[in-house]
Design a protein around this motif. Structure first.
Motif, PDB file in Angstrom:
ATOM      1  N   GLY B  27      41.816  83.135  95.276  1.00 12.64           N
ATOM      2  CA  GLY B  27      42.836  82.240  95.254  1.00 12.64           C
ATOM      3  C   GLY B  27      42.593  80.510  94.591  1.00 12.64           C
ATOM      4  O   GLY B  27      43.376  79.460  94.225  1.00 12.64           O
ATOM      5  N   LEU B  28      41.698  80.744  94.017  1.00 13.19           N
ATOM      6  CA  LEU B  28      40.502  79.350  93.412  1.00 13.19           C
ATOM      7  C   LEU B  28      41.132  79.608  91.680  1.00 13.19           C
ATOM      8  O   LEU B  28      40.793  79.753  91.443  1.00 13.19           O
ATOM      9  CB  LEU B  28      39.114  78.775  93.747  1.00 13.19           C
ATOM     10  N   THR B  29      41.555  78.041  91.557  1.00  8.97           N
ATOM     11  CA  THR B  29      42.440  78.175  90.004  1.00  8.97           C
ATOM     12  C   THR B  29      41.620  76.581  89.586  1.00  8.97           C
ATOM     13  O   THR B  29      40.950  75.853  90.438  1.00  8.97           O
ATOM     14  CB  THR B  29      43.641  78.091  90.175  1.00  8.97           C
ATOM     15  N   TYR B  30      41.613  76.788  88.463  1.00  9.21           N
ATOM     16  CA  TYR B  30      41.831  75.441  87.191  1.00  9.21           C
ATOM     17  C   TYR B  30      42.219  74.072  88.185  1.00  9.21           C
ATOM     18  O   TYR B  30      41.458  73.099  88.555  1.00  9.21           O
ATOM     19  CB  TYR B  30      41.586  75.412  86.149  1.00  9.21           C
ATOM     20  N   ALA B  31      42.994  74.073  88.907  1.00  7.25           N
ATOM     21  CA  ALA B  31      43.683  73.187  89.166  1.00  7.25           C
ATOM     22  C   ALA B  31      44.067  72.514  90.692  1.00  7.25           C
ATOM     23  O   ALA B  31      43.705  71.411  91.077  1.00  7.25           O
ATOM     24  CB  ALA B  31      46.047  73.934  89.074  1.00  7.25           C
ATOM     25  N   ASN B  32      43.557  74.448  90.998  1.00  9.72           N
ATOM     26  CA  ASN B  32      43.249  73.443  93.068  1.00  9.72           C
ATOM     27  C   ASN B  32      41.438  73.085  92.956  1.00  9.72           C
ATOM     28  O   ASN B  32      41.396  73.172  94.558  1.00  9.72           O
ATOM     29  CB  ASN B  32      44.552  75.186  93.577  1.00  9.72           C
ATOM     30  N   ALA B  33      40.264  73.763  92.859  1.00  7.58           N
ATOM     31  CA  ALA B  33      39.721  73.509  92.368  1.00  7.58           C
ATOM     32  C   ALA B  33      38.712  73.431  91.415  1.00  7.58           C
ATOM     33  O   ALA B  33      37.593  72.248  91.926  1.00  7.58           O
ATOM     34  CB  ALA B  33      38.755  75.639  93.157  1.00  7.58           C
ATOM     35  N   GLY B  34      38.819  73.327  90.231  1.00  4.83           N
ATOM     36  CA  GLY B  34      37.785  73.444  89.071  1.00  4.83           C
ATOM     37  C   GLY B  34      38.525  71.428  88.387  1.00  4.83           C
ATOM     38  O   GLY B  34      37.309  70.645  88.629  1.00  4.83           O
ATOM     39  N   GLN B  35      39.421  70.965  88.958  1.00  6.52           N
ATOM     40  CA  GLN B  35      39.680  70.205  87.764  1.00  6.52           C
ATOM     41  C   GLN B  35      39.814  68.990  88.678  1.00  6.52           C
ATOM     42  O   GLN B  35      39.139  68.281  88.417  1.00  6.52           O
ATOM     43  CB  GLN B  35      41.799  70.077  87.769  1.00  6.52           C
ATOM     44  N   PRO B  36      40.671  68.958  90.071  1.00  2.52           N
ATOM     45  CA  PRO B  36      40.100  67.823  90.560  1.00  2.52           C
ATOM     46  C   PRO B  36      38.946  67.617  91.176  1.00  2.52           C
ATOM     47  O   PRO B  36      38.164  66.703  90.767  1.00  2.52           O
ATOM     48  CB  PRO B  36      40.204  68.576  92.291  1.00  2.52           C
ATOM     49  N   PHE B  37      37.531  68.784  91.220  1.00  3.60           N
ATOM     50  CA  PHE B  37      36.470  68.481  90.822  1.00  3.60           C
ATOM     51  C   PHE B  37      35.767  67.684  89.881  1.00  3.60           C
ATOM     52  O   PHE B  37      35.246  67.183  89.856  1.00  3.60           O
ATOM     53  CB  PHE B  37      35.877  69.585  91.389  1.00  3.60           C
ATOM     54  N   LEU B  38      36.355  67.797  88.442  1.00  8.30           N
ATOM     55  CA  LEU B  38      35.910  67.676  88.009  1.00  8.30           C
ATOM     56  C   LEU B  38      36.149  66.447  87.414  1.00  8.30           C
ATOM     57  O   LEU B  38      35.495  65.599  87.218  1.00  8.30           O
ATOM     58  CB  LEU B  38      36.131  68.415  86.452  1.00  8.30           C
ATOM     59  N   LEU B  39      37.009  66.119  87.392  1.00  7.81           N
ATOM     60  CA  LEU B  39      38.047  65.141  87.699  1.00  7.81           C
ATOM     61  C   LEU B  39      37.477  63.781  88.531  1.00  7.81           C
ATOM     62  O   LEU B  39      37.568  62.494  87.900  1.00  7.81           O
ATOM     63  CB  LEU B  39      38.913  64.743  87.852  1.00  7.81           C
ATOM     64  N   THR B  40      37.489  63.963  89.337  1.00  9.97           N
ATOM     65  CA  THR B  40      36.711  62.611  90.357  1.00  9.97           C
ATOM     66  C   THR B  40      35.038  63.163  90.321  1.00  9.97           C
ATOM     67  O   THR B  40      34.504  61.584  90.128  1.00  9.97           O
ATOM     68  CB  THR B  40      36.244  63.603  91.855  1.00  9.97           C
ATOM     69  N   CYS B  45      31.930  60.272  82.818  1.00  7.63           N
ATOM     70  CA  CYS B  45      31.258  60.523  81.116  1.00  7.63           C
ATOM     71  C   CYS B  45      31.665  61.291  80.772  1.00  7.63           C
ATOM     72  O   CYS B  45      31.773  61.291  79.716  1.00  7.63           O
ATOM     73  CB  CYS B  45      29.554  60.197  82.234  1.00  7.63           C
ATOM     74  N   HIS B  46      31.742  62.877  81.122  1.00  4.51           N
ATOM     75  CA  HIS B  46      31.796  64.027  80.015  1.00  4.51           C
ATOM     76  C   HIS B  46      33.328  64.222  79.516  1.00  4.51           C
ATOM     77  O   HIS B  46      34.234  65.248  80.180  1.00  4.51           O
ATOM     78  CB  HIS B  46      31.461  65.025  80.986  1.00  4.51           C
ATOM     79  N   ALA B  47      34.104  63.496  78.643  1.00  6.01           N
ATOM     80  CA  ALA B  47      35.302  63.706  78.649  1.00  6.01           C
ATOM     81  C   ALA B  47      35.676  63.563  76.828  1.00  6.01           C
ATOM     82  O   ALA B  47      34.247  62.453  76.718  1.00  6.01           O
ATOM     83  CB  ALA B  47      36.141  62.209  79.319  1.00  6.01           C
ATOM     84  N   GLN B  48      35.774  63.879  75.731  1.00  2.00           N
ATOM     85  CA  GLN B  48      36.149  64.150  74.614  1.00  2.00           C
ATOM     86  C   GLN B  48      36.817  62.895  74.418  1.00  2.00           C
ATOM     87  O   GLN B  48      36.830  62.617  72.788  1.00  2.00           O
ATOM     88  CB  GLN B  48      36.831  65.558  74.253  1.00  2.00           C
ATOM     89  N   THR B  49      37.501  62.638  75.169  1.00  2.00           N
ATOM     90  CA  THR B  49      38.257  61.165  74.662  1.00  2.00           C
ATOM     91  C   THR B  49      37.276  59.974  75.106  1.00  2.00           C
ATOM     92  O   THR B  49      37.199  58.997  74.695  1.00  2.00           O
ATOM     93  CB  THR B  49      39.698  61.070  75.900  1.00  2.00           C
ATOM     94  N   LEU B  50      36.440  59.959  75.159  1.00  2.00           N
ATOM     95  CA  LEU B  50      34.980  58.906  76.141  1.00  2.00           C
ATOM     96  C   LEU B  50      34.136  58.950  74.784  1.00  2.00           C
ATOM     97  O   LEU B  50      33.128  60.170  74.011  1.00  2.00           O
ATOM     98  CB  LEU B  50      34.405  59.046  76.826  1.00  2.00           C
ATOM     99  N   VAL B  60      26.847  64.385  73.784  1.00  2.00           N
ATOM    100  CA  VAL B  60      28.308  64.590  73.329  1.00  2.00           C
ATOM    101  C   VAL B  60      28.380  66.150  72.902  1.00  2.00           C
ATOM    102  O   VAL B  60      27.087  67.266  72.759  1.00  2.00           O
ATOM    103  CB  VAL B  60      27.920  63.700  71.641  1.00  2.00           C
ATOM    104  N   GLY B  61      29.533  66.297  73.224  1.00  2.00           N
ATOM    105  CA  GLY B  61      30.315  68.179  72.970  1.00  2.00           C
ATOM    106  C   GLY B  61      29.815  68.548  74.650  1.00  2.00           C
ATOM    107  O   GLY B  61      30.771  69.532  74.948  1.00  2.00           O
ATOM    108  N   LEU B  62      29.314  68.219  75.451  1.00  2.00           N
ATOM    109  CA  LEU B  62      29.185  68.370  77.031  1.00  2.00           C
ATOM    110  C   LEU B  62      30.352  67.536  77.531  1.00  2.00           C
ATOM    111  O   LEU B  62      30.072  66.307  78.296  1.00  2.00           O
ATOM    112  CB  LEU B  62      27.848  68.231  77.455  1.00  2.00           C
ATOM    113  N   ASP B  63      31.581  68.466  77.599  1.00  2.00           N
ATOM    114  CA  ASP B  63      32.737  67.544  78.098  1.00  2.00           C
ATOM    115  C   ASP B  63      33.457  69.024  78.643  1.00  2.00           C
ATOM    116  O   ASP B  63      33.219  69.532  78.616  1.00  2.00           O
ATOM    117  CB  ASP B  63      33.843  67.165  77.106  1.00  2.00           C
TER     118      ASP B  63
END
Lengths: 521, 311
Positions: B27-40, B45-50, B60-63
């Motif tokens: 039941g784990l997905t990017y939307a309910n498990a991955g992305q909330p963790f990564l955003l938090t 720091c690890h964002a391609q927009t930075l 650089v590149g580890l986004d």
């Protein structure tokens, strides 16, 4: 809980014997479910802030299938948005807080209520208009009423709450752009709006930076502000939080900082120049995405999966009456909210069907529910300070009844204690007599208390009085009542102690209001 | 009423009754498990927009602001975050959060790329150079209107380009007109409606709309063209030939056709007549995150498509 009921009953003036027990927990595999009439009461109180009518209880007792249609009607009730807004006050904590805030001198009750209600009214309006809940942060306007407009110098007409524009050009982000949010969570010269950023993360994303359990050594003199600021910018252990927190904090630079001397207009004005200064010091970003201002950030909040998940959690915790710690259960709630396109009413429809909601374990009415439920039952209009208004708006009454004051008490008391009993004692004394007198002054067809024919005559028959007392007890507890049973025997005995029928009814109604079952649902 | 309507539409979803149901990571997905963790815990720091100092030392590149970025660094992320526990460097995730994140990683980081749009600030490097093709996503009553941003960006100072103008009004989206410019900046062809052609939202419900042009002529318009019909006889938009019908998110994408003078503008159709609330811009190359704009009554915007010439 039951033992406490019995203790209260043994010690107090209330007539003996609870009218009915809540359903026992089913020990089988299937989760126990509240019986239909009590489930109806729970939904009615949660969704519209008052108990079901006797006709509604009759309908469900005659046919439990009637529960579905009545629940659908409750979901459409105009009182629902305000009830849901109150749930959100448990995390926003703005509704009552201004009454404790005397920095700008004494405001009228109408003014402080309006100040504190502003973000909650945005929530209520979005729900009422069946808009996706994300619009509580993307809405380009605010809500105001006449009191708020007068205090803030906003334009608009009418006494009630309506959509209004802020005239100062502030970046609009729904409730995040309201004055009270950042009066309530203020900034000073050393925290650079970090408290505000964390308030956003805590309230709307359920991602409180202060809840992070990590530990680290702090090998600098914390009294040196420049060293602290250098550390949070460079030290890896600090960056764990500050890399996201500080750019988020830069979004709030346009809102006033704490000051002991600045007058109210200065506090209320959004300063673009100040915003620019903070943005130049620390470029604003939303968890890694650079943004120009709070308005742009609001679009990201709306797209952030944590927002939907957090909102689903807030509504669920409000209705379940307890923290939602099971992440997999939260997954299910979140999916239901997303399936409802983040429109609140259909999500609530799914929520009130869930076994976690229909569990038989009783819950304590929230302070605002006590106020609205008693006002509806007694037919008493409540102002902020008159009638039963203090149940909702008085700091003392709220805290006594297990609620919050949005200042020092920010967590609800989960269990029935002496405080709620005291509040009901106050309510009984304050409201029973005036409500009965007011009801007698109404035309018979408009009465809400004297609803049994012949109950209001000079010498009503015992059976008539018992019938009337039974209706009150049933309306206040949503449980079946036997007019010849022990509970009504006790109430009738109190009635007979009155010098007149009206004083007898008053005694009996006061005792009914004191019944512990009135406070649970 | 709303509830009954939603029930009729089958939009209500029953919540799984068992609190502990998906103990397995299925039941784990990017939307309910991955992305909330990564955003938090990660994307600060690890964002391609930075870039530069704003990455706080993140390589650089580890986004980690996309599921693709996470997957390409999956082993490294697991090793540092779950196994060694030294990232984020000051700690932060609770044991429950870490266990859930690890389960999601170990399942191969399932889930679809979720839109997390950067808002387009008034930055010319980002906002210039819109070009076609369109797509629509339905999100409840929201209609997400997409125009893909193809690189390279251009400021249109040289070359031939077409310009389309739109307005959001009363919950509907209106096509106000279109202009094709030549290389010298002159107008080659133009079309302008007095109050616009409703192309999405409740006002677009009519099968045929009669609209008045600014030159006084009236035209009858239908929502969509049938496959095989001639496209854009006025030559305003040669890219009209690229797409006729697509299905995405349950909504139909098509071209608006004038029954009196032939197709002039291509755009989007949605299925339920709901209010239009969002404009989404996205990249066909997938290298520019989506941008999502809330629409309010009176919002106007212009899209420009470079037809010939280099930036």
């Amino acid at each position: 809980m039951l033992a406490f009921f019995l203790l209260l009953l043994a010690c107090g003036e209330a007539p003996v014997a609870p009218v009915a027990e809540v359903a026992e927990m089913d020990t089988g595999d299937a989760p126990a479910r509240l019986e239909a009439s009590l489930l109806l009461a729970r939904r009615s109180l949660d969704l519209r802030g008052r108990r079901p009518t006797l006709d509604e209880l009759d309908a469900v007792e005659a046919d439990p299938a009637a529960l579905d249609a009545l629940t659908a009607a409750y979901l459409d009730d105009p009182a629902l948005p305000q009830q849901m807004a109150w749930l959100w006050n448990d995390s926003l904590h703005t509704a009552i807080w201004p009454s404790t805030y005397t920095r700008f001198g004494a405001w009228t009750p109408e003014q402080w209520s309006a100040v504190g209600q502003e973000p909650l009214q945005i929530i209520a309006a979005v729900i009422a208009e069946d808009r996706p809940f994300t619009e509580v942060v993307t809405e380009g306007r605010t809500q105001s009423n006449a009191s708020l407009r007068a205090l803030y110098g906003l334009s608009g007409e009418g006494e009630g709450w309506t959509w209004t524009d802020y005239p100062d050009g502030r970046p609009m982000a729904g409730l995040l752009s309201t004055n009270v949010m950042w009066l309530r969570v203020t900034a000073d010269a050393v925290n650079y709006n970090r408290a505000r950023a964390n308030a956003l993360a805590r309230t709307l994303l359920c991602a409180d930076f202060l809840d992070r359990p990590g530990s680290f050594s702090f090998d600098i003199d914390p009294s040196s502000l420049s060293r602290v600021e250098r550390a949070v910018a460079l030290e890896p252990v600090c960056l764990s939080c500050h890399a996201a927190l500080d750019p988020l904090a830069s979004l709030f630079g346009g809102f006033a900082e704490r000051s002991d001397s600045q007058p109210l207009p200065g506090y209320l004005r959004y300063s673009a120049r100040s915003a620019d200064w903070f943005a130049a010091r620390q470029p604003p970003a939303y968890f890694g995405v650079p943004v120009a201002d709070l308005h742009e950030a609001s679009v990201l909040i709306a797209a952030d999966p944590r927002f939907a998940r957090c909102a689903a959690r807030r509504f669920a915790e409000g209705l379940l009456g307890e923290p939602l710690d099971d992440l997999y259960l939260l997954d299910g709630f979140t999916e239901a909210f997303l399936a409802a396109d983040l429109v609140v009413r259909p999500y609530l429809a799914a929520l009130v069907e869930h076994p976690a909601y229909t569990t038989p374990e009783p819950r304590l009415l929230r302070s605002e529910q006590v106020g609205s439920a008693l006002s509806a039952f007694l037919g008493l209009e409540a102002s902020l300070t008159e009638g039963l208004g203090p149940l909702t708006w008085s700091v003392d009454h709220r805290v006594l009844s297990g609620g919050t004051d949005d200042d020092t008490v920010t967590t609800r008391a989960p269990n029935l204690g002496l405080g709620p009993a005291l509040v009901m004692e106050w309510s009984a004394r304050a409201a029973a007599g005036p409500a009965l007198s007011a009801d007698l002054a109404r035309a018979p067809v408009d009465r809400v208390l004297f609803t049994v024919e012949g109950a209001d005559v000079e010498s009503p028959a015992e059976a008539t009085v018992r019938a009337q007392l039974s209706r009150w007890m049933r309306a206040l507890t949503s449980q079946p009542v036997d007019a010849e049973g022990d509970s009504i025997d006790g109430l009738y005995a109190l009635y007979l102690r009155g010098a007149t029928p009206l004083s007898g009814y008053t005694l009996a109604l006061q005792a009914t209001l004191r019944h512990p079952a009135v406070m649970v649902y | 009423m709303l509830l009954l309507a939603l029930l009729a539409c089958g939009q209500l979803q029953e919540i799984p009754p068992s609190p502990a149901a998906p103990a397995a990571p299925g039941g784990l997905t990017y939307a309910n498990a991955g992305q909330p963790f990564l955003l938090t815990y990660c994307t600060g720091c690890h964002a391609q927009t930075l870039s530069g100092d704003r990455r706080r030392g993140a390589p650089v590149g580890l986004d980690l602001d996309s599921v693709a970025g996470l997957r390409s660094n999956l082993g490294r992320v697991r090793a540092r975050t779950v196994d060694a526990g030294d990232m984020p460097p000051g700690g932060g995730p609770t044991d429950a959060e870490l266990a859930r994140f690890a389960a999601w990683l170990d399942a191969g980081a399932p889930g679809v790329e979720a839109s997390f749009p950067p808002v387009l600030a008034p930055d010319p490097a980002l906002v210039q150079g819109y070009t076609t093709v369109s797509r629509v996503q339905q999100y409840g009553e929201q209609i997400l209107l997409s125009r893909q941003i193809d690189g390279p960006q251009t400021d249109f100072r040289e070359g031939i380009f077409a310009e389309e103008r739109y307005e959001a009004r009363e919950g509907s989206l209106f096509f106000l007109g279109s202009t094709r410019y030549n290389a010298e900046g002159g107008v080659e062809a133009a079309l302008a409606f007095v109050s616009g052609l409703a192309i999405a939202g409740p006002a677009a419900a009519a099968d045929v709309q009669t609209v008045e042009r600014e030159d006084g002529a009236t035209e009858a318009w239908s929502p969509v063209a049938e496959a095989g019909e001639p496209l854009d006889p006025r030559g305003l938009d040669p890219l009209a030939a690229l797409t006729l019908f697509e299905e995405e998110g349950g909504a139909r994408l098509g071209w608006y056709v004038s029954s009196t003078v032939g197709l002039v503008g291509g755009f989007l159709e949605q299925s339920d007549g709901g209010a239009v609330r969002w404009l989404r811009l996205s990249s066909s190359a997938g290298d520019t995150p989506d941008a999502l704009f809330p629409l309010h009554d009176g919002d106007l915007w212009v899209e420009r498509t470079l037809l010939e010439g280099a930036p």
